[in-house]
Design an enzyme around this catalytic site. Structure first.
Site, PDB file in Angstrom:
ATOM      1  N   ASP A   1     -17.762  64.117 -34.166  1.00  0.00           N
ATOM      2  CA  ASP A   1     -16.661  64.385 -33.253  1.00  0.00           C
ATOM      3  C   ASP A   1     -17.022  65.666 -32.498  1.00  0.00           C
ATOM      4  O   ASP A   1     -17.889  66.426 -32.941  1.00  0.00           O
ATOM      5  CB  ASP A   1     -15.388  64.557 -34.096  1.00  0.00           C
ATOM      6  CG  ASP A   1     -14.262  65.190 -33.325  1.00  0.00           C
ATOM      7  OD1 ASP A   1     -13.845  64.608 -32.308  1.00  0.00           O
ATOM      8  OD2 ASP A   1     -13.805  66.286 -33.712  1.00  0.00           O
TER       9      ASP A   1
ATOM     10  N   ASP B   1     -14.517  68.085 -30.376  1.00  0.00           N
ATOM     11  CA  ASP B   1     -13.553  69.192 -30.422  1.00  0.00           C
ATOM     12  C   ASP B   1     -13.194  69.575 -31.851  1.00  0.00           C
ATOM     13  O   ASP B   1     -12.767  68.735 -32.637  1.00  0.00           O
ATOM     14  CB  ASP B   1     -12.253  68.796 -29.699  1.00  0.00           C
ATOM     15  CG  ASP B   1     -12.467  68.557 -28.212  1.00  0.00           C
ATOM     16  OD1 ASP B   1     -13.074  69.417 -27.561  1.00  0.00           O
ATOM     17  OD2 ASP B   1     -12.034  67.498 -27.711  1.00  0.00           O
TER      18      ASP B   1
END
Ligand code: TMP
Length: 308
Positions: A49, A51
């Site tokens: 991922d 953020d």
């Protein structure tokens, strides 16, 4: 010299990271590591991922921004409209009571409206560059070394984000000053006209509930800088045969990023950024390794070094 200093720093940071790591079942982890090591790096892929996982949760004393939140369209009215959507939809995104099918519809609605506002409000590529330059966003220490190590070993990294690919790539350019041929960013891609104005989004919308390896096929072709779309390893084939996974995420939902891969072994690494007391139990049950307190990436650098 520099290499020695770097090594010393890494050892020190690894030790610091040790105190911030929770492994619920060390035996299971060791078995997974051994199995992955046995078949070798040719079968390994990293799924991450963006953020709050590759980037820090705190940045110079303030909350780190995301690819969405850092964006200033240069049009206050439209920035406010997008903020209003965030205030309406984000509570629905994280609501524990709305069923997932219903949430998925709501998220499609949100992404569609936000993307629409970006087009309608006349977003330009220059505004993206300026937004990134002004943003509070920073990669965790050790991310560049992680990417360099994986590049050297030819291990692909797929970064899934329900954010905005063009912004993530600009963050790479401005903060890391380079791209990596082994990294694919699967996220929402913009299409600009000759004058640099956003005119459309490419491919199918990627939101929080469909960002996984099923999305690789429906995502827009990967940006030139991150692998030409003529190359044979683009999209699905890039990672299709790699059945061992190191997954990096900061939310329980990120575990779904490996949906669509029938993996043999997966080591899931979680960064628990907030609500530590409340969430540690769930995180340590869901992830093989949990890093606390906005830890650097050195622990993951050590992990992948042990796997190859
Ligand atoms: P991700 O970073 O985990 O892939 O998810 C993207 C996040 O972006 C998700 O939590 C919702 C958020 N978001 C905004 O902040 N503003 C927006 O306009 C949209 C569509 C999403």
């Amino acid at each position: 010299g520099v290499a020695h200093a770097l090594h010393k720093r890494r050892c020190l940071c690894s030790k610091l990271a040790m105190s911030q790591v929770v492994v619920r079942d060390p035996d299971v982890l060791e078995r997974k590591k051994a199995s992955i090591r046995d078949v070798g790096p040719g079968k390994l892929q990293v799924i991450a991922d963006f953020d709050g996982t590759l980037t820090k949760y705190w940045c110079n004393g303030v909350r780190g921004q995301t690819s969405h939140s850092l964006l200033q369209q240069g049009n206050a009215e439209y920035d406010a409209k997008r903020q209003a959507l965030y205030e309406y939809y984000h509570p629905l995104e994280i609501s524990p009571t709305i069923p997932i099918e219903e949430k998925t519809k709501l998220m499609e609605e949100w992404w569609e409206k936000t993307h629409g506002l970006l087009i309608e409000g006349g977003l330009t590529y220059d505004a993206i560059k300026k937004s990134v330059a002004d943003a509070s966003i920073t990669f965790r220490d050790g991310v560049i070394q992680l990417f360099e190590f994986l590049e050297e070993k030819d291990i692909p990294v797929v970064i899934f984000s329900a954010g905005l690919a063009d912004i993530i790539e600009e963050v790479f350019r401005q903060k890391l000053h380079r791209s990596f041929k082994n990294i694919k960013i699967v996220s929402n891609r913009m299409q600009f006209d000759e004058s640099g104005r956003l005119v459309a989004f490419k491919g199918k919308t990627i939101h929080v509930f469909n960002k996984n390896e099923h999305a690789i096929d429906m995502a827009a072709p990967i940006h030139d800088k991150f692998g030409s779309s003529d190359s044979p390893d683009v999209n699905g084939t890039f990672v299709k045969d790699r059945t061992n996974i190191v997954l990096l995420g900061d939310g329980l939902g990120d575990l779904g990023m490996s949906d669509g891969v029938s993996f043999e072994h997966r080591i899931a690494v979680g960064f628990l950024n907030s609500n530590i007391e409340k969430s540690l139990k769930d995180y340590s049950e869901a992830f093989d390794i949990v890093f606390l307190n906005d830890a650097p990436m050195w622990g993951v650098v050590d992990l992948v070094s042990e796997l190859c």
